[in-house]
Design a protein around this motif. Structure first.
Motif, mmCIF file in Angstrom:
data_model
loop_
_atom_site.group_PDB
_atom_site.id
_atom_site.type_symbol
_atom_site.label_atom_id
_atom_site.label_comp_id
_atom_site.label_asym_id
_atom_site.label_seq_id
_atom_site.Cartn_x
_atom_site.Cartn_y
_atom_site.Cartn_z
ATOM 1 N N ILE D 129 -3.975 -1.418 2.225
ATOM 2 C CA ILE D 129 -4.296 -1.251 0.800
ATOM 3 C C ILE D 129 -5.320 -2.298 0.380
ATOM 4 N N GLU D 130 -6.295 -1.888 -0.401
ATOM 5 C CA GLU D 130 -7.275 -2.811 -0.970
ATOM 6 C C GLU D 130 -6.528 -3.986 -1.613
ATOM 7 N N PRO D 131 -6.875 -5.222 -1.240
ATOM 8 C CA PRO D 131 -6.107 -6.372 -1.744
ATOM 9 C C PRO D 131 -5.896 -6.371 -3.253
ATOM 10 N N GLY D 132 -6.880 -5.934 -4.022
ATOM 11 C CA GLY D 132 -6.725 -5.936 -5.479
ATOM 12 C C GLY D 132 -5.680 -4.955 -5.989
ATOM 13 N N LEU D 133 -5.307 -3.995 -5.142
ATOM 14 C CA LEU D 133 -4.278 -3.021 -5.527
ATOM 15 C C LEU D 133 -2.911 -3.376 -4.959
ATOM 16 N N PHE D 134 -2.888 -4.339 -4.015
ATOM 17 C CA PHE D 134 -1.649 -4.655 -3.290
ATOM 18 C C PHE D 134 -0.472 -4.887 -4.223
ATOM 19 N N ALA D 135 -0.671 -5.710 -5.247
ATOM 20 C CA ALA D 135 0.440 -6.086 -6.121
ATOM 21 C C ALA D 135 0.780 -5.009 -7.143
ATOM 22 N N ASP D 136 0.043 -3.900 -7.137
ATOM 23 C CA ASP D 136 0.389 -2.801 -8.038
ATOM 24 C C ASP D 136 1.552 -1.975 -7.510
ATOM 25 N N VAL D 137 1.875 -2.126 -6.244
ATOM 26 C CA VAL D 137 3.031 -1.422 -5.681
ATOM 27 C C VAL D 137 4.284 -2.091 -6.233
ATOM 28 N N GLN D 138 4.997 -1.384 -7.094
ATOM 29 C CA GLN D 138 6.120 -1.978 -7.840
ATOM 30 C C GLN D 138 7.478 -1.615 -7.259
ATOM 31 N N GLY D 139 7.552 -0.507 -6.557
ATOM 32 C CA GLY D 139 8.843 -0.063 -6.049
ATOM 33 C C GLY D 139 8.908 -0.136 -4.533
ATOM 34 N N SER D 140 9.840 0.602 -3.947
ATOM 35 C CA SER D 140 10.054 0.496 -2.509
ATOM 36 C C SER D 140 9.969 1.828 -1.782
ATOM 37 N N THR D 141 9.352 2.830 -2.414
ATOM 38 C CA THR D 141 9.232 4.127 -1.734
ATOM 39 C C THR D 141 8.051 4.139 -0.772
ATOM 40 N N ASP D 142 8.139 5.063 0.180
ATOM 41 C CA ASP D 142 7.005 5.355 1.043
ATOM 42 C C ASP D 142 5.846 5.960 0.218
ATOM 43 N N THR D 143 6.208 6.806 -0.746
ATOM 44 C CA THR D 143 5.194 7.535 -1.517
ATOM 45 C C THR D 143 4.229 6.599 -2.236
ATOM 46 N N GLU D 144 4.782 5.554 -2.852
ATOM 47 C CA GLU D 144 3.917 4.652 -3.609
ATOM 48 C C GLU D 144 2.932 3.942 -2.674
ATOM 49 N N VAL D 145 3.371 3.643 -1.459
ATOM 50 C CA VAL D 145 2.460 3.043 -0.474
ATOM 51 C C VAL D 145 1.380 4.050 -0.086
ATOM 52 N N VAL D 146 1.781 5.290 0.185
ATOM 53 C CA VAL D 146 0.818 6.337 0.528
ATOM 54 C C VAL D 146 -0.237 6.469 -0.584
ATOM 55 N N PHE D 147 0.242 6.476 -1.822
ATOM 56 C CA PHE D 147 -0.656 6.638 -2.967
ATOM 57 C C PHE D 147 -1.687 5.504 -2.997
ATOM 58 N N HIS D 148 -1.249 4.289 -2.778
ATOM 59 C CA HIS D 148 -2.180 3.163 -2.861
ATOM 60 C C HIS D 148 -3.114 3.093 -1.652
ATOM 61 N N VAL D 149 -2.651 3.545 -0.508
ATOM 62 C CA VAL D 149 -3.578 3.670 0.624
ATOM 63 C C VAL D 149 -4.627 4.735 0.294
ATOM 64 N N ALA D 150 -4.167 5.849 -0.267
ATOM 65 C CA ALA D 150 -5.102 6.932 -0.602
ATOM 66 C C ALA D 150 -6.111 6.485 -1.668
ATOM 67 N N LEU D 151 -5.654 5.697 -2.647
ATOM 68 C CA LEU D 151 -6.593 5.156 -3.635
ATOM 69 C C LEU D 151 -7.637 4.287 -2.932
ATOM 70 N N THR D 152 -7.180 3.506 -1.974
ATOM 71 C CA THR D 152 -8.083 2.644 -1.204
ATOM 72 C C THR D 152 -9.109 3.481 -0.427
ATOM 73 N N PHE D 153 -8.650 4.633 0.057
ATOM 74 C CA PHE D 153 -9.499 5.480 0.892
ATOM 75 C C PHE D 153 -10.292 6.517 0.073
ATOM 76 N N GLY D 154 -10.350 6.341 -1.243
ATOM 77 C CA GLY D 154 -11.255 7.188 -2.022
ATOM 78 C C GLY D 154 -10.627 8.351 -2.752
ATOM 79 N N LEU D 155 -9.335 8.263 -3.054
ATOM 80 C CA LEU D 155 -8.666 9.373 -3.742
ATOM 81 C C LEU D 155 -9.418 9.798 -4.990
ATOM 82 N N ARG D 156 -9.966 8.827 -5.722
ATOM 83 C CA ARG D 156 -10.585 9.157 -7.004
ATOM 84 C C ARG D 156 -11.922 9.877 -6.841
#
Lengths: 283, 283, 283, 283
Positions: D129-156
Motif C-alpha cells: 500500500i502507498e505509504p500515505g494510505l497505510f494508516a487509513d486502514v482502520q479495521g482488520s478485514t482482508d477487504t480493506e487491505v485489498v481496497f487500499h492496494v487497489a487504490l495504490t494500483f490505480g483504482l481511481r
C-alpha cells in the motif's frame, strides 16, 4: 486521554475498587479531575487474572458509568490482580478492538496518553513489529502498536527494558518525521504475577501516575476507617489519579521513572531511560 | 437531564445544526453549560421529516459525540423539520427504546427533565393511557409514558392543551403519593408541519429553553456573518441551550409557557397551565 | 423462538457447556435443529451463581456466536448453577432489557416460546402484577411480564404452583380476548440452589425440553468417553434441545409436566396443570 | 462469506430493494440460499450517493434483519446509486470498521469472499500500500487491505485494471507463502456515477454474481407485475444472489469476468485477468 488502574493484592470483588470508592475509575470515566479531559466515555476494558486459563477480558464501547454488564461482572468476579481502563478516543474508532487492556498470551497492557503524529509514523512502527506478530494487531490505536513493538523488543523477558527500547524507537521515528511530542503517557503491564508501570513524556509534563502507600502506613494515618482495616500488607494499587482525597494514601510516581509491584506488597522504583534499539537504528 | 433542539425552516443538511455550530447539540452531549450535568452521553436520537412516509428515526445508545453513523447521516440527510436529543439517563436503562424522539404515527416527542418519583407513579400513569395504546410503550422512560398519556388526552388535536391535561394528571397522581416535584422540564412536539414546545416545572426553576430570534433581527445584528446570510425568514430553532454566545440570537422562553412555531417563521407564545383532566380526577 | 440451558452440579468453567460441546447453546444460536427457526441471533444472556451476592447477569444484543465477551466470561467464570439463553425476537425490540434470564432478588427466569396476542393482553397481565413490582418491568417481552405475574402469585414460595396460576391467568385473559394459543413454551426458574423447569402449551405441541440422564447411566453407556469420566452424580442439565446425538444421554420432559432438580442430582417429575387464580378470575 | 447488492438507476427509497422484495439482501442476512453459509449476521453496511458531499455510510454490528435503524434509514433515504452488504465474519472482529462498504473519497468498495491465508500474507499486502494510505486502514478485514492496494494500483483511474493488478499481487504473495486459494469472491466498486463488479476465484468456483436484465425484457416477461411497471430503462441491479425466483430477471455474471454499469442502463462485460504488477514482482 484515558485513565487506568491496576490492583495486585488479596483477592477482592472487583466492584470494591471500581465502584465502592469515593473517586474510582468508573467515576473518573465521567468526572476525571487530573486528566486532559473530564470525560472518558469512549469505551472501557477490564482484564483480570483468576479462574480459567490466562487473563479474562471484558471490552465495551459503552461509557463505563452506564454499562450494566460492568456492574454485574465487577460484583461477581474476584481477582488478586486486575487492570481497568476508561478511554477518551483521540481520532481512532470507538470499537472493542481499540479498548484496553490489550492481551498477548498471559500479558496485559494499558496506556494513557498518545503517540504523536500517529498517522505519519504508524507504518514505520508496524514494520518494526516481528512479522509473525504483525497480523495480531486488530484495532487502530497507537497503544496496540506500542504493545506489539514492545513484545518484539523483549517485553516478556524484561518489561521495563523493552519499553525503554520501544520508546527509543518511537522517538527516533518521530524525529525522522519532524514530530516533537513522540511519546506521552503512562503504561501498565502485567504477566499475572507482577505489575510494571511507566510514566514518561518526550516533551512537557507526563500524565499523572500514583501508587498507593503501604497498608501499614495507611492504617496508622486512618486508624478508624473500616475500609482500610481490611487492607493487608499484600495490597497495592497503581492509578492514573487517586481514588480519594484522604491524605497519605497515595505517592506520585515521578516522571521518567518506572515501578515494579510484586506479591507481598513490594514496590520498587527505577529510572526510565529510552534507548534506541540497535536493530531499529537503521530501520 | 438531557438536551434537545428542533429546527423548522428551509431544508438544510442536518450537520449544519448538529455539528457546524459553535456549541450545538452534539457539543452539548459532552459539554453542556446550562444542564443539570455537563455530560449527556447515554444515547441520543434524531427524528426528521423528509423523504419517505412520516418521520424517520435514528436512535443510538452511543454518546452522540463519538457516533460515526450520526456524522454520516447528518452529512447526507436534508430536512426542513427535525428534532435531536442527547440523553443523560437517570435510572432507566441505556437502550434504543429509551432514546428520544418518541414517535406515534406522524408525531415526534422529546423531553428534557423528569417525572418525580417515577417508580411510585408509573403504574397509575400507565393506567391513564388508552388501553389500545398501552402496549405501544416499549421502553422504560418517564417520557414515553407522558407521551402516551398525552396522546390519550388529545395530543393530536390540541398539543398544548393535551400536555396541560397530562401535566395536571401527573401532578394529581404525584400528590396522592406525596411527591412534591411532579413534573420538571421542557417538552417538544411536532406533527411534521408545526412545532410546539413547553417549559414548566411543578416546583422550582424549570429547565432552560430558548427560541432563535427572527432572521431579520439576526442579520441586522451580525451583518458580516456569512452563516447568517443564508438564514431565511422561514427559519426557527428551539433549543435547550443556545448554540452560540453571540448576542441577540436567542430569546429565553419563560417558565410556565408554551410556544408554537409555524411555517413562515411564525412564533406564538401562550401561557401553560396544568389542569386535572376530568376523567382522571377519580382515577 | 429461543433456546435455553441450565446446569446444576459441580462447579465448572461455563465454557465447558457453552462452547466445548458438539451442539451446545452457542451453536444453537446459529444452527438450532429443533427450534421453530434455526437462528437465535437476537441477543442472549447468561445468569450464574458464584462469587458475590446473588446471581450475576450478562446480557448482550449481539448474536451469541460472535460475542467476544461471552467467550471471555465463559472461559473465566466457574459456577455450580447457571442458565444461558439465546433469543429469536418475535416482535419486541432487540435490547438488553429484553434478554433472558430475568432476575428478581435471588431468582432467575428464562422462557422459550410466546404469549399469544401479547399486544392485546399485555395490559390485563400487567394489571395482575403486584403494584409494588409493576415498575420493575423494564423491557417489552412477554417473558418479563410472565415472571412478574408469577412473582405476584407466589413464585418464591412455590415455583411450579405459581406458574400454574400464572398460566391459568394468561389463559383466562386470552380467552376473554378470543386468543386460542395463550401460552406456548418452556420455562426455567432457579433460586440458586434448586432448578425448576416447565413444558407446556395451551394448544398443539409444546417446545421441546430435555433433561440429562444421571451420570452413572451415561458412563455405563459411554465408558470410553473422557468427557463423561468427569461427570459426577451431582450433575444435571436441562436444555431446549440436546447438546449431542449420543444415545442415552437425554430424556425428553413430557408436555404438561414440570421437573425439579436439586443438589445431589435429584430429578423429580410432576404434572403441570394451569389453574385460574381466585383473585384473577374476575380481574 | 457475505452477500451484497448495488443499485444504479432512477432514485428510489432504499427500502424498495432492501426490504420490499421477495428475497432481498436483508432476507439474505438470515436465509441466504447460494452463500457458503445461510446466515450473514455479523454486521452490515449501506453506502449511498444522494444529498450531501460524497457517499454516506451506515455501518452496524447488529444483524441486518433486526436493526431498527436500518429500517428507518431505508424508508427515508432516496438514492440513485447505493450498495448494501451483509457480513458473515470469518475470523476478524465484528466491529463497524470491518463493515463494508469501505470508502475512500468518492469511492465505495464491497467484497464477498476471502483472501486465503490472510494472517500470513497481511504484512506483505500492507507493505504494497502507498505509504500515505497505510494508516487509513482502520479495521482488520482482508477487504480493506485489498481496497487500499487497489487504490495504490490505480483504482481511481482504471478500476478493473487496478483490481487485476491487485489480484495478481495477492496471488504472487500467496504463492510465496504456499497458499493455493489466494483470492475468492466478488468485488463491487463505485465512484458515484458508474458501478464496476468482478467475479473471480484463484481456485475452484467463484462466489455467485448476477446482473438484472434490462427493464424492457423484464416487462415483456412479466407484463402484469405492478412492481416491474415502475422499472425504467435506467435501472440495473448487481447482486450476490437473485432477489426473486421469477424467470428471466437475472443473468449470471461468468467467472473471471467483470461488468461495468453506466447511467442509462448500459451493462458492459469484459474478461478479468489478474496480472502481477511490475512494482510488486520484487516487493
Amino acid at each position: 486521554m484515558c485513565r487506568w488502574m491496576a490492583w495486585l493484592g488479596q483477592p477482592v470483588l472487583i466492584e470494591e475498587l471500581l465502584f465502592n470508592t469515593q473517586h474510582g475509575i468508573v467515576d473518573q470515566s465521567l468526572h476525571s479531575r487530573m486528566g486532559a479531559e473530564p470525560t472518558n466515555g469512549d469505551g472501557f476494558g477490564l482484564g483480570w487474572y483468576g479462574s480459567g486459563e490466562g487473563p479474562g477480558l471484558y471490552h465495551s464501547v459503552a461509557p463505563a458509568w452506564g454499562d450494566a454488564n460492568l456492574r454485574e461482572l465487577a460484583g461477581h468476579i474476584e481477582s488478586p490482580l486486575f487492570m481497568a481502563h476508561v478511554r477518551a478516543a483521540i481520532g481512532s474508532a470507538v470499537q472493542p478492538t481499540n479498548c484496553h487492556p490489550f492481551r498477548h498470551e498471559n500479558w496485559l497492557f494499558v496506556h494513557n496518553g498518545y503517540i504523536g503524529g500517529l498517522h505519519a509514523v504508524r507504518r514505520d512502527l508496524m514494520l518494526a513489529i516481528e512479522p509473525g506478530l504483525f497480523a495480531d494487531v486488530q484495532g487502530s490505536t497507537d497503544t496496540e502498536v506500542v504493545f506489539h513493538v514492545a513484545l518484539t523488543f523483549g517485553l516478556r523477558e524484561d518489561p521495563i527494558g523493552a519499553l525503554e527500547r520501544t520508546v527509543g524507537l518511537i522517538e527516533a521515528v518521530a524525529e525522522q518525521h519532524g514530530i516533537p511530542d513522540a511519546v506521552q503517557g503512562t503504561f501498565g503491564v502485567s504477566d499475572g504475577s507482577t505489575l510494571w508501570a511507566v510514566r514518561y513524556a518526550t516533551q512537557g509534563p507526563a500524565r499523572t501516575l500514583f501508587a498507593s502507600s503501604d497498608a501499614d502506613a495507611i492504617k496508622r494515618l486512618h486508624p478508624d476507617n473500616p475500609r482500610f482495616a481490611r487492607l493487608s500488607a499484600e495490597d497495592r494499587l497503581i492509578v492514573s489519579e487517586p481514588f480519594s482525597d484522604l491524605p497519605g494514601l497515595w505517592h506520585e510516581i515521578p516522571q521518567s521513572s518506572a515501578v515494579t509491584v510484586r506479591h507481598g506488597g513490594v514496590l520498587e522504583h527505577q529510572a526510565f531511560t529510552p534507548r534506541v534499539p540497535v536493530s531499529a537504528a537503521h530501520a
